[in-house]
Write an enzyme that holds these catalytic residues in place. Structure first.
Site, PDB file in Angstrom:
ATOM      1  CG  PHE A 187      -6.485  12.951  38.200  1.00 39.43           C
ATOM      2  CD1 PHE A 187      -5.915  13.568  39.302  1.00 39.43           C
ATOM      3  CD2 PHE A 187      -7.826  12.588  38.260  1.00 39.43           C
ATOM      4  CE1 PHE A 187      -6.665  13.822  40.447  1.00 39.43           C
ATOM      5  CE2 PHE A 187      -8.583  12.830  39.398  1.00 39.43           C
ATOM      6  CZ  PHE A 187      -7.998  13.457  40.491  1.00 39.43           C
ATOM      7  CG  ASP A 188      -0.258  13.388  32.929  1.00 39.35           C
ATOM      8  OD1 ASP A 188      -0.542  12.580  32.017  1.00 39.35           O
ATOM      9  OD2 ASP A 188       0.908  13.716  33.199  1.00 39.35           O
TER      10      ASP A 188
END
Length: 315
Positions: free
Chosen positions: A161-162
């Protein structure tokens, strides 16, 4: 008592996210829905090739391998019901136990996310992704060029995930976009002890970790998560403290300070990566399946730029 999906991880995705229907979609774009439906009917017994989200779905369903139904995968598609038969036939051919589907024949399908209680929606249609995000559901547009390899690390589900505008809100990103890097770093240092507000994908990360705890040692599949962000020290600390405040651990954290994410993700080998910036997604497709989360100030600005560049409509 009726059937319920409570206490399950529910993933909804379009048929183009699960299977490679790009050739069929070109027929739709060039010749319309009638030609598309005829082609799908002709190929109804011909299994489609796996698509971008296939490795993710295959591994999520492995959390049910001991007979306990912990994960529900639902096809949520603009396809017509007849074309939907090919989706189910293709799933059966691949050994995927899919039982539920909603086919809307061109109408926006994301309105069915609420009765499903979905934790994730994947689609190749950007408008449907926008609608799902506006309705507060984690959603991403799949990149059809993402590499697909369901065989690598078969006993581990890896999701990356960013941070800002994905796991976290875009609060800090707004500072960066309006005032630059120095102001961003100063803002994050000044607010280091205050957790970031949640972003659109916090509910998915929470649900994934509940799934892993519920499955425990009963199944062979394991979850491995990574935070992959353009943040660097000292702004890294607020991100870590936010996860600690949420009671969520990630296995790996990469604070890249603007370096391209693709080479690092190639080493992590994700089954899916989520980012809010198209440039990062384009870098990430070399590493595996990728989804664009069209949330936050960067995407709002992009929408405005497109609107301003478009010719004025005739009265």
């Amino acid at each position: 008592m009726g059937v319920t999906l409570d206490n399950k991880l529910v993933v909804a995705l379009s048929s183009r996210a699960l299977f490679d229907f790009e050739a069929e979609n070109r027929v739709f774009d060039e010749q319309g829905d009638g030609a598309y439906e005829r082609l799908q009917l002709e190929r109804i017994d011909q299994p489609a090739r796996p698509g971008v989200a296939f490795p993710l779905v295959k591994k999520l369903l492995a959390f049910n391998e001991d007979g306990e139904h912990r994960v529900e995968v639902v096809i949520l598609s603009r396809n017509d019901p007849v074309s939907g038969l090919r989706v189910f036939n293709s799933a059966k051919a691949e050994g995927l136990n899919l039982q539920r589907g909603v086919f809307t024949k061109g109408e926006a399908p994301y309105r069915y996310l609420k009765p499903l209680g979905a934790h994730l929606f994947l689609s190749a249609n950007p408008d449907d992704v926008h609608g799902a995000l506006d309705s507060k559901f984690p959603a991403a547009r799949v990149f059809s060029t993402s590499l697909v390899d369901a065989a690598r690390h078969p006993q581990e589900l890896r999701i990356a995930f960013d941070g800002d505008a994905v796991l976290f809100s875009d609060e800090a990103e707004q500072v960066y976009q309006s005032a630059g890097l120095d102001a961003f770093q100063a803002h994050e240092t000044a607010h280091v002890a205050r957790p970031l507000p949640p972003g659109p994908f916090k509910p998915l990360l929470e649900a994934l970790h509940r799934l892993q705890r519920a499955a425990g040692e009963k199944v062979s599949i394991r979850l491995r998560t990574a935070l992959v962000t353009a943040r660097s020290a000292p702004a890294h600390e607020r991100a870590i403290r936010t996860l600690m405040d949420w009671g969520i651990e990630v296995d790996e954290a990469m604070f890249l300070g603007g370096l391209q994410k693709g080479p690092f993700l190639r080493e992590f080998e994700p089954d899916f990566f989520f980012d809010d910036q198209v440039s990062h997604c384009e870098s990430a497709v070399v590493a595996g399946p990728t989804g664009h989360v069209s949330a936050g100030v960067v995407n709002r600005r992009a929408i405005v730029d497109v609107a301003e560049a478009a010719p004025a409509a005739r009265a």
